[in-house]
Design a protein around this motif. Structure first.
Motif, PDB file in Angstrom:
ATOM      1  N   PRO A  94       0.811  -1.234   0.000  1.00 41.34           N
ATOM      2  CA  PRO A  94       0.000   0.000   0.000  1.00 41.34           C
ATOM      3  C   PRO A  94       0.840   1.280   0.000  1.00 41.34           C
ATOM      4  CG  PRO A  94      -0.839  -1.577   1.615  1.00 41.34           C
ATOM      5  CD  PRO A  94       0.409  -2.173   1.060  1.00 41.34           C
ATOM      6  N   LEU A  95       2.077   1.217   0.520  1.00 39.43           N
ATOM      7  CA  LEU A  95       2.911   2.438   0.563  1.00 39.43           C
ATOM      8  C   LEU A  95       3.747   2.617  -0.706  1.00 39.43           C
ATOM      9  CD1 LEU A  95       4.274   2.436   4.237  1.00 39.43           C
ATOM     10  CD2 LEU A  95       2.351   3.728   3.318  1.00 39.43           C
ATOM     11  N   ARG A  96       3.618   1.684  -1.627  1.00 40.32           N
ATOM     12  CA  ARG A  96       4.432   1.773  -2.844  1.00 40.32           C
ATOM     13  C   ARG A  96       3.994   2.988  -3.675  1.00 40.32           C
ATOM     14  NH1 ARG A  96       6.925  -2.371  -6.809  1.00 40.32           N
ATOM     15  NH2 ARG A  96       6.827  -1.260  -8.764  1.00 40.32           N
ATOM     16  N   LEU A  97       4.973   3.824  -4.049  1.00 37.88           N
ATOM     17  CA  LEU A  97       4.680   5.046  -4.797  1.00 37.88           C
ATOM     18  C   LEU A  97       5.101   4.936  -6.262  1.00 37.88           C
ATOM     19  CD1 LEU A  97       6.173   7.447  -2.105  1.00 37.88           C
ATOM     20  CD2 LEU A  97       3.731   7.195  -2.583  1.00 37.88           C
ATOM     21  N   GLY A  98       5.889   3.916  -6.576  1.00 38.07           N
ATOM     22  CA  GLY A  98       6.391   3.785  -7.947  1.00 38.07           C
ATOM     23  C   GLY A  98       7.719   4.501  -8.101  1.00 38.07           C
ATOM     24  N   ARG A  99       8.063   4.806  -9.362  1.00 34.29           N
ATOM     25  CA  ARG A  99       9.341   5.496  -9.604  1.00 34.29           C
ATOM     26  C   ARG A  99       9.230   6.937  -9.121  1.00 34.29           C
ATOM     27  NH1 ARG A  99      12.404   4.892 -14.263  1.00 34.29           N
ATOM     28  NH2 ARG A  99      11.418   6.747 -15.088  1.00 34.29           N
ATOM     29  N   PRO A 100      10.167   7.386  -8.281  1.00 34.20           N
ATOM     30  CA  PRO A 100      10.034   8.741  -7.727  1.00 34.20           C
ATOM     31  C   PRO A 100       9.914   9.805  -8.814  1.00 34.20           C
ATOM     32  CG  PRO A 100      12.066   7.676  -6.933  1.00 34.20           C
ATOM     33  CD  PRO A 100      11.339   6.674  -7.755  1.00 34.20           C
ATOM     34  N   GLU A 101      10.703   9.624  -9.893  1.00 37.42           N
ATOM     35  CA  GLU A 101      10.690  10.666 -10.934  1.00 37.42           C
ATOM     36  C   GLU A 101       9.349  10.739 -11.674  1.00 37.42           C
ATOM     37  OE1 GLU A 101      13.525   7.322 -12.124  1.00 37.42           O
ATOM     38  OE2 GLU A 101      12.978   8.390 -10.336  1.00 37.42           O
ATOM     39  N   ASP A 102       8.485   9.717 -11.494  1.00 36.14           N
ATOM     40  CA  ASP A 102       7.155   9.764 -12.113  1.00 36.14           C
ATOM     41  C   ASP A 102       6.109  10.409 -11.201  1.00 36.14           C
ATOM     42  OD1 ASP A 102       8.164   8.532 -14.325  1.00 36.14           O
ATOM     43  OD2 ASP A 102       7.573   6.499 -13.703  1.00 36.14           O
ATOM     44  N   LEU A 103       6.474  10.693  -9.947  1.00 32.86           N
ATOM     45  CA  LEU A 103       5.513  11.352  -9.057  1.00 32.86           C
ATOM     46  C   LEU A 103       5.260  12.762  -9.594  1.00 32.86           C
ATOM     47  CD1 LEU A 103       7.072  10.282  -5.618  1.00 32.86           C
ATOM     48  CD2 LEU A 103       4.962   9.406  -6.656  1.00 32.86           C
ATOM     49  N   PRO A 104       3.992  13.174  -9.717  1.00 38.94           N
ATOM     50  CA  PRO A 104       3.710  14.477 -10.351  1.00 38.94           C
ATOM     51  C   PRO A 104       4.508  15.633  -9.746  1.00 38.94           C
ATOM     52  CG  PRO A 104       1.671  13.284  -9.921  1.00 38.94           C
ATOM     53  CD  PRO A 104       2.775  12.464  -9.321  1.00 38.94           C
ATOM     54  N   PHE A 105       4.708  15.619  -8.417  1.00 42.48           N
ATOM     55  CA  PHE A 105       5.424  16.717  -7.753  1.00 42.48           C
ATOM     56  C   PHE A 105       6.861  16.822  -8.268  1.00 42.48           C
ATOM     57  CE2 PHE A 105       7.581  18.853  -4.190  1.00 42.48           C
ATOM     58  CZ  PHE A 105       6.654  19.800  -3.781  1.00 42.48           C
ATOM     59  N   LEU A 106       7.468  15.686  -8.592  1.00 40.34           N
ATOM     60  CA  LEU A 106       8.842  15.720  -9.117  1.00 40.34           C
ATOM     61  C   LEU A 106       8.844  15.879 -10.641  1.00 40.34           C
ATOM     62  CD1 LEU A 106      10.903  13.082  -7.099  1.00 40.34           C
ATOM     63  CD2 LEU A 106      11.380  15.517  -7.312  1.00 40.34           C
ATOM     64  N   LYS A 107       7.877  15.242 -11.286  1.00 39.07           N
ATOM     65  CA  LYS A 107       7.830  15.249 -12.756  1.00 39.07           C
ATOM     66  C   LYS A 107       7.676  16.667 -13.305  1.00 39.07           C
ATOM     67  CE  LYS A 107       6.157  12.220 -16.279  1.00 39.07           C
ATOM     68  NZ  LYS A 107       5.503  10.998 -16.560  1.00 39.07           N
ATOM     69  N   ARG A 108       6.954  17.508 -12.561  1.00 47.08           N
ATOM     70  CA  ARG A 108       6.698  18.868 -13.054  1.00 47.08           C
ATOM     71  C   ARG A 108       7.866  19.818 -12.806  1.00 47.08           C
ATOM     72  NH1 ARG A 108       0.750  20.700 -11.255  1.00 47.08           N
ATOM     73  NH2 ARG A 108       1.313  22.455 -12.562  1.00 47.08           N
ATOM     74  N   GLN A 109       8.899  19.341 -12.115  1.00 44.76           N
ATOM     75  CA  GLN A 109       9.997  20.236 -11.772  1.00 44.76           C
ATOM     76  C   GLN A 109      11.079  20.268 -12.855  1.00 44.76           C
ATOM     77  OE1 GLN A 109      11.485  20.212  -7.722  1.00 44.76           O
ATOM     78  NE2 GLN A 109       9.788  18.934  -7.027  1.00 44.76           N
ATOM     79  N   THR A 110      11.858  21.343 -12.822  1.00 38.70           N
ATOM     80  CA  THR A 110      13.081  21.416 -13.621  1.00 38.70           C
ATOM     81  C   THR A 110      14.209  21.491 -12.615  1.00 38.70           C
ATOM     82  OG1 THR A 110      11.890  22.666 -15.293  1.00 38.70           O
ATOM     83  CG2 THR A 110      14.288  22.707 -15.431  1.00 38.70           C
TER      84      THR A 110
END
Ligand SMILES: Cc1cc2nc3c(=O)[nH]c(=O)nc-3n(C[C@H](O)[C@H](O)[C@H](O)COP(=O)(O)O)c2cc1C
Ligand code: SF4
Length: 516
Positions: free
Chosen positions: A87-103
């Motif tokens: 249940p705590l699995r988030l997937g690849r961190p770089e695919d999390l929207p908060f990180l994906k939208r960053q530069t």
């Protein structure tokens, strides 16, 4: 085969139990006779997911969070150290929207590398900036920083390249680089995250600055409230010296550079550059009158570059990728990226590095996800304790130095503190005056006395006494503080006070119509 796990040792993760999670993982792995090694990293800056555990897999890292010690056995049952479903699995961190939208440029390595591994730093692009800097030479470096459009990330937004040029062109036998890591603004933590998560980038940035202006000595002034950052940076300095990244003939060149760490004394005003210099020289942190500018006559009377930590830490990537690459990002005269720090009553708090130009509403509502309490957002204080309160009506303001100034606000060091509809803005205005009264260095009258009188006037307004007369008085007092103070502590305290009165008149016993 030993499986590598990554867990932050950043103060934000430690505060929510990262060390206890590490101990639980080690114990569980031992009990199950499973070979794991835990690499302690900085934070990626998604604070609501801390402690965020990452597992190395052939397909990249897989994140879980927020992990508590009680979750650890269940994670092993689900397959750890292999990244199994949970249940705590988030997937690849770089695919999390908060990180994906960053530069991520300045913070590219933060949360990914072991902050104290020089090999890891180099493997992720570290020291490419210095290499190019050495090939460009001092004048070429200054040119590159000017062309990048980098502006000071400490508050005033002064062009970094122009500051360096001034110091480079000022003749002196000795010059200094001073890194301002006092980070006193409410809701800010970018400096700390670099110190704890990627300290070599600061060492590299300061070395490049030294070569550019002809300085051989640097000081890093870190606030005393950052014990973890102080400890990590002190270790990073020793490692850099042991590896000849600091000291004489850096990277086989003709340049030498030394860095000394100094710990601040706990005063907000010591973040003001001249008070910081006084403090570094061993005196009480009191603001110096300008001129002379520190660039002409700074530390020990010598030409000094004093820059915020983020400004200096942004230089390696600018040199490595080229000024054009950095300058291509942003809006108007705000070039490159800014580590926006989203804090306060917010659902998704953390560090979001992005090119200038997002609107305040996008940052707070979309990226921050609104308030943590689930109540409506009522106000956002941008730019620390001296920054204005923005109401929802101004959420279309682009995140850009000039756009914020045009609306009587400031970006400052990139902090945003969110408040829900339970906030009392008259109390916030009082707090701003009280903060100034407590932190005033006492050198000039509008700030030293004005702030104490300001608290008294706001108290009368809160008590409902002669409200209109006292509002006129506070406005007059704010004008005096704004134009008569020697530094921005007294000069900017009117911004939170007047923005609260202007945008939230109902909290001051006024109707919007009366305020207009
Ligand atoms: C009261 C006061 C507090 C300040 N605190 C900080 C601080 O904590 N960190 C910082 O970098 N700049 C702070 N500044 C801004 C510094 O005076 C200075 O502008 C900055 O260090 C210059 O670096 P930069 O050009 O890279 O931004 C403060 C200014 C004032 C007036
Ligand atoms: S404005 Fe306040 S902090 Fe700044 S010099 Fe004057 S008294 Fe000192």
């Amino acid at each position: 085969m030993t499986v590598r796990l990554y867990l932050p040792r950043d103060a934000a993760a430690l505060a929510v139990g990262a060390d206890r999670v590490a101990t639980a993982i080690e114990a569980e792995a031992k009990a199950r006779d499973l070979p794991v090694s835990i690499v302690r990293t900085g934070s990626r800056g998604l604070f609501w997911l801390e402690p965020m555990l990452e597992v190395e897999t052939p397909a990249g890292r897989i994140a879980y969070g927020p992990v508590t010690p009680a979750d650890v056995a269940g994670l092993f049952d689900a397959g750890l150290p292999v990244a199994g479903p949970h249940p705590l699995r988030l997937g690849r961190p770089e695919d999390l929207p908060f990180l994906k939208r960053q530069t991520r440029l300045t913070f590219a390595r933060c949360g990914i590398v072991d902050p104290l591994s020089l090999a890891g730093y180099r493997a992720h692009g570290g020291y490419r900036g210095l290499e190019r800097a050495l090939s460009l030479g001092p004048a070429g470096i200054v040119d590159e920083v000017v062309k990048s459009g980098l502006r000071g990330r400490g508050g005033a937004g002064f062009p970094t390249g122009i500051k360096w040029k001034t110091v480079a062109e000022t003749p002196a036998a000795r010059k200094y680089i001073v890194c301002n890591a006092d980070e006193g603004d409410s809701g800010t933590f970018a400096d700390r995250m670099i110190l704890e998560g990627d300290p070599f980038v600061l060492i590299e940035g300061m070395t490049i600055a030294g070569i550019a202006v002809g300085a051989t000595k640097g000081f890093v002034y870190i606030r005393s409230e950052y014990p973890d950052a102080i400890a990590t940076f002190a270790r990073a300095l020793r490692i850099a010296y042991d590896d000849a990244c600091l000291g004489p003939r850096i990277a086989g060149s003709v340049y030498s550079f030394d860095i000394e760490l100094r710990v601040g004394a706990g005063a907000y005003v010591c973040g003001e550059e001249t008070a910081l210099l006084e403090s570094l020289e061993g005196r009480r942190g009191q603001v110096r009158a300008k001129p002379p500018l520190p660039a002409h006559k700074g530390l020990f009377g010598q030409p000094t570059v004093i820059n915020n930590l983020v400004s200096l830490a942004s230089v390696p990537v600018i040199l490595a990728e080229g000024a054009e690459h950095y300058a291509a990002l942003g809006l108007g005269r705000s070039r490159g990226t800014m580590p926006i720090q989203i804090a306060g009553n917010v659902k998704h708090g953390g560090l979001f590095e992005a090119a200038f130009g997002l609107t305040l509403g996008e940052i707070i509502d979309d990226i921050g996800g609104g308030t943590a309490t689930g109540r409506p957002v009522r106000a956002v204080q941008a730019g620390g304790p001296l920054g204005a309160y923005f109401p929802r009506a101004l959420f279309d303001t682009p995140y850009d130095y000039e756009a914020f100034t045009a609306r009587n606000g400031l970006i400052g060091h990139g902090g945003l503190v969110v408040f829900d509809d339970s906030v009392d803005m008259a109390r916030q205005a009082r707090f701003a005056m009280e903060f100034c009264a407590i932190e005033s260095c006492g050198k000039c009258t509008p700030c030293r006395l004005g702030s104490t009188r300001g608290v008294e006037v706001v108290d009368r307004i809160i008590a409902g006494r002669d409200v209109e007369a006292n509002l006129a008085l506070i406005e007059d007092l704010c004008q005096t503080m704004k134009f008569g103070s020697l530094c921005a502590l007294g000069g900017f305290t009117p911004y939170p006070v007047m923005s609260a009165i202007t945008h939230f008149p109902e909290d001051f016993g006024r109707t919007a119509a009366a305020a207009a």
